[in-house]
Design a protein around this motif. Structure first.
Motif, PDB file in Angstrom:
ATOM      1  N   ASP A   1       0.686   4.438  -2.674  1.00 16.52           N
ATOM      2  CA  ASP A   1       0.595   5.848  -2.278  1.00 16.52           C
ATOM      3  C   ASP A   1       1.758   6.662  -2.847  1.00 16.52           C
ATOM      4  O   ASP A   1       1.573   7.792  -3.308  1.00 16.52           O
TER       5      ASP A   1
ATOM      6  N   THR B   1       0.832  -1.204   0.000  1.00 14.03           N
ATOM      7  CA  THR B   1       0.000   0.000   0.000  1.00 14.03           C
ATOM      8  C   THR B   1       0.868   1.255   0.000  1.00 14.03           C
ATOM      9  O   THR B   1       0.508   2.254  -0.621  1.00 14.03           O
TER      10      THR B   1
ATOM     11  N   SER C   1      -9.042  -5.390  -1.631  1.00 14.25           N
ATOM     12  CA  SER C   1      -7.890  -4.868  -2.368  1.00 14.25           C
ATOM     13  C   SER C   1      -7.718  -3.395  -2.039  1.00 14.25           C
ATOM     14  O   SER C   1      -8.695  -2.680  -1.813  1.00 14.25           O
ATOM     15  N   TYR C   2      -6.478  -2.948  -2.030  1.00  6.83           N
ATOM     16  CA  TYR C   2      -6.162  -1.534  -1.886  1.00  6.83           C
ATOM     17  C   TYR C   2      -5.913  -1.021  -3.290  1.00  6.83           C
ATOM     18  O   TYR C   2      -5.053  -1.540  -4.010  1.00  6.83           O
TER      19      TYR C   2
ATOM     20  N   ALA D   1      -6.033   6.510  -2.733  1.00  8.63           N
ATOM     21  CA  ALA D   1      -6.235   5.063  -2.828  1.00  8.63           C
ATOM     22  C   ALA D   1      -7.068   4.629  -1.630  1.00  8.63           C
ATOM     23  O   ALA D   1      -7.029   5.244  -0.563  1.00  8.63           O
ATOM     24  N   GLU D   2      -7.833   3.549  -1.819  1.00  2.24           N
ATOM     25  CA  GLU D   2      -8.674   3.071  -0.730  1.00  2.24           C
ATOM     26  C   GLU D   2      -8.940   1.587  -0.861  1.00  2.24           C
ATOM     27  O   GLU D   2      -8.726   0.995  -1.918  1.00  2.24           O
ATOM     28  N   ASP D   3      -9.414   0.998   0.246  1.00  6.58           N
ATOM     29  CA  ASP D   3      -9.756  -0.416   0.260  1.00  6.58           C
ATOM     30  C   ASP D   3     -11.059  -0.629  -0.498  1.00  6.58           C
ATOM     31  O   ASP D   3     -12.009   0.151  -0.372  1.00  6.58           O
ATOM     32  N   HIS D   4     -11.071  -1.693  -1.300  1.00  8.18           N
ATOM     33  CA  HIS D   4     -12.273  -2.038  -2.061  1.00  8.18           C
ATOM     34  C   HIS D   4     -12.323  -3.563  -2.206  1.00  8.18           C
ATOM     35  O   HIS D   4     -11.495  -4.154  -2.905  1.00  8.18           O
TER      36      HIS D   4
ATOM     37  N   ASN E   1      -3.327  -6.620  -3.089  1.00  7.41           N
ATOM     38  CA  ASN E   1      -4.193  -7.530  -2.356  1.00  7.41           C
ATOM     39  C   ASN E   1      -3.343  -8.695  -1.855  1.00  7.41           C
ATOM     40  O   ASN E   1      -2.122  -8.702  -2.052  1.00  7.41           O
TER      41      ASN E   1
END
Length: 136
Positions: A87, A83, A110-111, A104-107, A128
């Motif tokens: 970034d 991660t 997955s980041y 960026a974010e968790d989804h 991920n």
């Protein structure tokens, strides 16, 4: 189908500007530069940045019709090791003249982060469990 090499060719407005973005901003190394084209050899991928006029010649030769430039017509996805690296890449892309739609974010486990280069080509960065295991 089992390709030996995958090549992505992107039409760009200005090869020099794109070279600076990818080489200096994203730190992609050792580009090959030819008239109107810049090529980066990445792991399992060749990325060709071709000035639009030259790109049009390839399209005409392939017989698929006239070139229409639609920013973001494809998404280039990259598996990233951490991660922190996602970034960092987003920060460098923005500093080099790219666009960042948001952090960026968790989804769904997955980041994920996104950026666009100066010509509007969309990049997706993903971390991920699978990409972390491959990097470790």
């Amino acid at each position: 189908m089992r390709p030996v090499t995958v090549v992505v060719s992107l039409p760009v407005a200005d090869a020099e500007r794109s070279l600076r973005f990818y080489r200096d901003g994203l730190q992609l190394a050792d580009p090959e530069i030819d008239a109107g084209m810049v090529a980066f050899e990445l792991p399992n991928l060749s990325l060709f940045l071709i000035e639009r006029s030259e790109y049009a010649k390839y399209i005409e030769h392939a017989g698929v019709g006239p070139v229409t430039s639609v920013p973001g017509a494809c998404i280039i996805s990259c598996a990233i090791a951490s991660t922190e690296e996602v970034d960092d890449i987003l920060t460098r892309a923005k500093a080099a003249g790219g666009s960042i739609p948001g952090p960026a974010e968790d989804h769904d486990g997955s980041y994920m982060g996104y950026f666009s280069d100066p010509d509007g080509h969309v990049w997706e960065l993903v971390v991920n469990a699978r990409t972390e295991a491959a990097a470790g």
